[in-house]
Design an enzyme around this catalytic site. Structure first.
Site, mmCIF file in Angstrom:
data_model
loop_
_atom_site.group_PDB
_atom_site.id
_atom_site.type_symbol
_atom_site.label_atom_id
_atom_site.label_comp_id
_atom_site.label_asym_id
_atom_site.label_seq_id
_atom_site.Cartn_x
_atom_site.Cartn_y
_atom_site.Cartn_z
ATOM 1 N N ARG A 137 -3.319 94.597 40.220
ATOM 2 C CA ARG A 137 -2.458 93.433 40.434
ATOM 3 C C ARG A 137 -1.460 93.333 39.288
ATOM 4 N NH1 ARG A 137 -4.897 89.520 39.260
ATOM 5 N NH2 ARG A 137 -6.979 90.352 38.894
ATOM 6 N N TYR A 174 -0.753 98.040 46.479
ATOM 7 C CA TYR A 174 -2.084 97.909 45.876
ATOM 8 C C TYR A 174 -2.834 96.670 46.396
ATOM 9 C CZ TYR A 174 -5.901 96.583 43.062
ATOM 10 O OH TYR A 174 -7.163 96.163 42.716
ATOM 11 N N LYS A 195 -6.537 87.463 47.496
ATOM 12 C CA LYS A 195 -6.179 86.613 46.358
ATOM 13 C C LYS A 195 -5.044 85.645 46.702
ATOM 14 C CE LYS A 195 -9.480 88.019 44.061
ATOM 15 N NZ LYS A 195 -9.716 89.151 43.245
ATOM 16 N N HIS A 202 -12.910 81.753 42.687
ATOM 17 C CA HIS A 202 -13.091 83.197 42.488
ATOM 18 C C HIS A 202 -14.566 83.435 42.152
ATOM 19 C CE1 HIS A 202 -11.625 87.028 40.123
ATOM 20 N NE2 HIS A 202 -12.032 87.326 41.334
ATOM 21 N N SER A 232 -11.978 89.222 36.980
ATOM 22 C CA SER A 232 -11.921 90.511 37.662
ATOM 23 C C SER A 232 -12.614 91.596 36.843
ATOM 24 C CB SER A 232 -10.467 90.902 37.888
ATOM 25 O OG SER A 232 -9.829 89.889 38.620
ATOM 26 N N CYS A 240 -15.708 91.935 36.066
ATOM 27 C CA CYS A 240 -16.714 91.447 35.124
ATOM 28 C C CYS A 240 -18.080 91.278 35.771
ATOM 29 C CB CYS A 240 -16.262 90.141 34.485
ATOM 30 S SG CYS A 240 -14.894 90.374 33.348
ATOM 31 N N ASP A 285 -16.674 87.858 45.912
ATOM 32 C CA ASP A 285 -15.399 87.617 45.219
ATOM 33 C C ASP A 285 -14.859 86.202 45.387
ATOM 34 O OD1 ASP A 285 -13.418 88.927 43.542
ATOM 35 O OD2 ASP A 285 -12.031 88.791 45.217
ATOM 36 N N ARG A 319 -11.041 101.694 43.957
ATOM 37 C CA ARG A 319 -11.820 100.718 44.730
ATOM 38 C C ARG A 319 -12.347 101.299 46.037
ATOM 39 N NH1 ARG A 319 -11.974 95.044 42.762
ATOM 40 N NH2 ARG A 319 -10.830 95.182 40.808
HETATM 41 P P1 GTP Z 1 -13.358 92.207 40.926
HETATM 42 O O1 GTP Z 1 -13.590 92.917 42.221
HETATM 43 O O2 GTP Z 1 -12.224 92.779 40.148
HETATM 44 O O3 GTP Z 1 -13.212 90.729 41.080
HETATM 45 O O4 GTP Z 1 -14.611 92.562 39.968
HETATM 46 P P2 GTP Z 1 -16.135 92.088 39.926
HETATM 47 O O5 GTP Z 1 -16.241 90.829 39.141
HETATM 48 O O6 GTP Z 1 -16.738 92.087 41.279
HETATM 49 O O7 GTP Z 1 -16.803 93.240 39.014
HETATM 50 P P3 GTP Z 1 -17.832 94.402 39.386
HETATM 51 O O8 GTP Z 1 -19.161 93.874 39.844
HETATM 52 O O9 GTP Z 1 -17.161 95.360 40.270
HETATM 53 O O10 GTP Z 1 -18.068 95.075 37.955
HETATM 54 C C1 GTP Z 1 -17.009 95.629 37.221
HETATM 55 C C2 GTP Z 1 -17.508 96.562 36.157
HETATM 56 O O11 GTP Z 1 -18.449 95.906 35.315
HETATM 57 C C3 GTP Z 1 -18.212 97.794 36.719
HETATM 58 O O12 GTP Z 1 -17.790 98.926 36.005
HETATM 59 C C4 GTP Z 1 -19.663 97.522 36.475
HETATM 60 O O13 GTP Z 1 -20.407 98.699 36.321
HETATM 61 C C5 GTP Z 1 -19.656 96.652 35.224
HETATM 62 N N1 GTP Z 1 -20.795 95.712 35.213
HETATM 63 C C6 GTP Z 1 -21.177 94.886 36.223
HETATM 64 N N2 GTP Z 1 -22.291 94.183 35.905
HETATM 65 C C7 GTP Z 1 -22.612 94.549 34.645
HETATM 66 C C8 GTP Z 1 -23.662 94.156 33.754
HETATM 67 O O14 GTP Z 1 -24.524 93.319 34.040
HETATM 68 N N3 GTP Z 1 -23.667 94.750 32.522
HETATM 69 C C9 GTP Z 1 -22.733 95.675 32.163
HETATM 70 N N4 GTP Z 1 -22.801 96.190 30.943
HETATM 71 N N5 GTP Z 1 -21.731 96.066 32.981
HETATM 72 C C10 GTP Z 1 -21.660 95.514 34.202
HETATM 73 C C1 SPV Z 2 -9.666 91.242 41.368
HETATM 74 O O1 SPV Z 2 -8.819 91.843 40.673
HETATM 75 O O2 SPV Z 2 -10.181 90.158 41.010
HETATM 76 C C2 SPV Z 2 -10.121 91.831 42.637
HETATM 77 C C3 SPV Z 2 -9.398 92.969 43.161
HETATM 78 O O3 SPV Z 2 -11.045 91.340 43.253
HETATM 79 S S1 SPV Z 2 -7.885 92.498 43.841
HETATM 80 O O4 SPV Z 2 -8.059 92.328 45.285
HETATM 81 O O5 SPV Z 2 -6.958 93.590 43.584
HETATM 82 O O6 SPV Z 2 -7.405 91.280 43.276
HETATM 83 MN MN MN Z 3 -11.869 89.495 42.163
#
Ligand code: GTP
Ligand code: SPV
Ligand code: MN
Length: 602
Positions: free
Chosen positions: A73, A201, A210, A230, A252, A254, A281, A379
């Site tokens: 984004r 993207y 979003k 979110h 995002s 996290c 999400d 993704r």
């Molecule tokens: P968006 O789709 O961008 O909103 O992201 P999200 O909040 O759904 O994050 P996601 O669960 O995809 O995790 C993002 C990154 O953080 C990945 O590389 C994971 O492996 C890492 N991660 C997730 N949970 C943990 C955790 O509990 N500990 C650690 N160290 N890393 C984590």
């Molecule tokens: C984020 O960035 O928080 C996502 C992926 O969940 S996107 O749809 O690109 O915003």
């Molecule tokens: Mn997100």
């Protein structure tokens, strides 16, 4: 092109207007059928927009690369277009609607010549639920249509639900030439419209996500008295059948997707918990007739981060993405399967990287940095019903009742593993002051700490001071408020190593949170809130040294006093519009730390 055969007059007229502007050769109204999916996929294979993956190993899966300058984004090109600048607030980029339509209109003009404009009717939330909202996206990208087909309820049923006079969010997307200087992601909350041009993207172009479900929906929610957040939504079922649901806001990349699908760790298996994934999400939440907060996931798919996803960290995601999945910007292997960093197995001997270049493990760029096979923000797009833990309540119009709200960020220091706020108002302060280190999900300097209130900084469609007030007001209206927590899975030791194992082990923290909600767990009071007593967290089977546990749960007074300067600096940006309650919470925190501070005069 002349638009016919649509019973909704406003829809017909709007498509005509957009067609007159973009000048597509053809207009196709999408019905959401399998046949349509096949046809569009074949067309995209023939042009190279999509690559078909190995049919035996990844049935129904396709591969797509975005332009190299178009992989996350672009927050600096994202605008809230309202008549008054104050209505967008100090945290959003702003322009007037007139300027927005003019600037983006110039880029859209004639941009679909030689292309097809697809009309994608979609419902955010179960079709027909009073919680749901309808949108229609016009796009010249098959990739977008196929993604929307997974991420939303899409097609003819939605048009039927819309009827001759139903309201919908007008979403116009065009790839144009994908020049970053001619890219704009514009939101017109006062017109219920979104214009996105010059990008291909995910978050910039899957306009239900979003743009609608957060930026436009947060504006609607403020007016209509609900919340668009979110947040992931997850249910924890005990052996006795009781299910408690939590909603969690993390910025995002996290950990929302990971937490939403967590697998109980080995040492907790004997307790018999079962996890239900409702959303990863976005949560839309309302106060129901029982006075408590209920949430639905408006989406029907996952658009998840690939790197780091493997059978150890997230087996449920791995099961979900075995079929019918769109892979974007990962590494393409010679056998027509895919790979990414920190995925399963050893890196392949060779492949084609996310930029389309030949790749081998160990490659270095000109600066000597490792060349990624997959982009860090690559993704997968997959249907939620393919998730082994998909909740049986996904189609329920009322959603699920929320017992706890969790805020979290990526903080190497300061924030402890978990703490509980003193009440709703203090919880709103906790959310409003949360911060996180920047990740690859947005353009910018990775690692830099920024304030990201409620993980909504890039997604709030109006003045965030009013958003905080709305949160306070919603709390007052609830008969039973969820308790509010803050978690941090990312605290590190001095060598930069994570102190907490994370992933499935996070259930230990969720268990404490839910036990607190039921009045069954002990805690210690600290200036920032309640933290677990050492005995109240179940750490059996985890070999974490006591000093690390102490580091995870301790509150560093000096670091917090420094942190609070950041809170104040952030609040000052909102001027008089910031709710007084938040300044009072700030003062309360100062007092509990035994420091005195003057708040700016009201
Ligand atoms: P968006 O789709 O961008 O909103 O992201 P999200 O909040 O759904 O994050 P996601 O669960 O995809 O995790 C993002 C990154 O953080 C990945 O590389 C994971 O492996 C890492 N991660 C997730 N949970 C943990 C955790 O509990 N500990 C650690 N160290 N890393 C984590
Ligand atoms: C984020 O960035 O928080 C996502 C992926 O969940 S996107 O749809 O690109 O915003
Ligand atoms: Mn997100």
């Amino acid at each position: 092109m002349k638009v016919e055969n649509l019973e909704n007059t406003a829809l017909r007229e709007w498509i005509q207007e957009c067609s007159d502007l973009c000048k597509p050769d053809r207009i196709v109204i999408c019905d959401g059928s399998e046949e349509e999916k096949e046809r569009l996929s074949r067309e995209a294979f023939s042009t190279g927009e999509l690559i078909e993956l190995n049919k035996e190993k990844l049935p129904g899966c396709v591969y797509h690369r975005t332009a190299v300058n178009d992989v996350a984004r672009t927050e600096d090109l994202t605008f809230i277009c309202t008549h008054l600048k104050e209505d967008a607030g100090p945290t959003n980029n702003w322009m007037t609607p007139e300027e927005g339509y003019r600037k983006a209109g110039a880029i859209f003009s004639g941009s679909m010549k030689g292309r097809t404009m697809y009309v994608v009717p979609f419902s955010m939330g179960p079709i027909g639920s009073p919680f749901s909202k309808i949108g229609v996206e016009l796009t010249d990208s098959i990739y977008v249509v196929l993604n929307m087909r997974i991420m939303t309820r899409m097609g003819k049923n939605v048009l039927d639900q819309l009827g001759p006079a139903g309201e919908f969010t007008k979403c116009l997307h065009g790839k144009a030439d994908r020049d970053i200087k001619r890219r704009l992601i514009l939101h017109f909350p006062e017109d219920n419209a979104i214009w996105s041009v010059g990008s291909g993207y995910g978050g910039n172009v899957l306009l239900g996500k979003k743009c609608l479900a957060l930026r436009i929906a947060s504006y609607m929610a403020h007016q209509e008295g609900w919340m668009a957040e979110h947040m992931l939504i997850l249910g924890v079922e005990e052996p006795n059948g009781r299910i408690m649901y939590v909603a969690g806001a993390f910025p995002s990349a996290c950990g929302k997707t990971n937490l939403a699908m967590l697998v109980p760790p080995e040492a907790l298996k004997h307790k018999g918990y079962k996890i239900w994934t409702v959303g990863d999400d976005i949560a839309w939440m309302r106060i129901d007739t029982d006075g408590s907060l209920w949430a639905i996931n408006p989406e029907s798919g996952f658009f998840g981060v690939a790197p780091g996803t493997n059978y150890r960290t997230n087996p449920n995601a791995m099961e979900t993405i075995k079929k019918n999945t769109i892979y974007t910007n990962v590494l393409l292997k010679p056998d027509g399967t895919v790979w990414w960093e920190d995925g399963d197995g050893d890196p392949p001997e060779e492949g084609i990287d996310w930029k389309g270049n030949p790749w081998q493990p160990g490659m270095k760029d000109d600066d000597g940095k490792p060349v990624h096979g997959a982009h860090p923000n690559s993704r997968f797009t997959a249907p939620i019903y393919q998730c082994p833990t998909a909740s049986f309540r996904l189609e329920q119009h009322h959603g699920v009742p929320i017992s706890a709200i969790i805020f979290g960020g990526r903080r190497a220091r300061v924030a402890p593993l978990v703490y509980e706020s003193f009440g709703w108002e203090h919880g709103v302060y906790t959310g409003a002051t949360m911060a996180s280190e920047r990740t690859a999900a947005q353009f910018g300097k990775i690692g830099e700490v920024r304030r990201d209130p409620m993980a909504m900084l890039p997604f709030c469609g109006y003045n965030m001071a009013d958003y905080f007030r709305h949160w306070l007001f919603m709390g007052l209206r609830m008969k039973k408020q969820p308790r509010i927590y803050h978690v941090n899975w990312f605290k590190t030791d001095k060598d930069g190593k994570f102190l907490w194992p994370g992933y499935g082990e996070n259930l230990r923290v969720i268990e404490w949170i839910l036990a607190r909600c039921s009045g069954e767990a002990q805690a210690m009071e600290t200036p920032i809130g309640f933290v677990p007593t050492p005995e109240s967290l179940d750490l059996t089977g985890l070999n974490i040294p006591q000093k690390d546990i102490n580091a995870l749960l301790s509150i560093d007074r000096e670091a917090w006093i420094e942190e609070m300067k950041g809170h104040k600096e952030f609040f000052i940006k909102f001027g008089k519009r910031l709710p007084l309650e938040l300044w009072q919470q700030y003062q309360g925190l100062c007092k509990r730390f035994g420091v005195s501070d003057e708040i700016p005069p009201a």
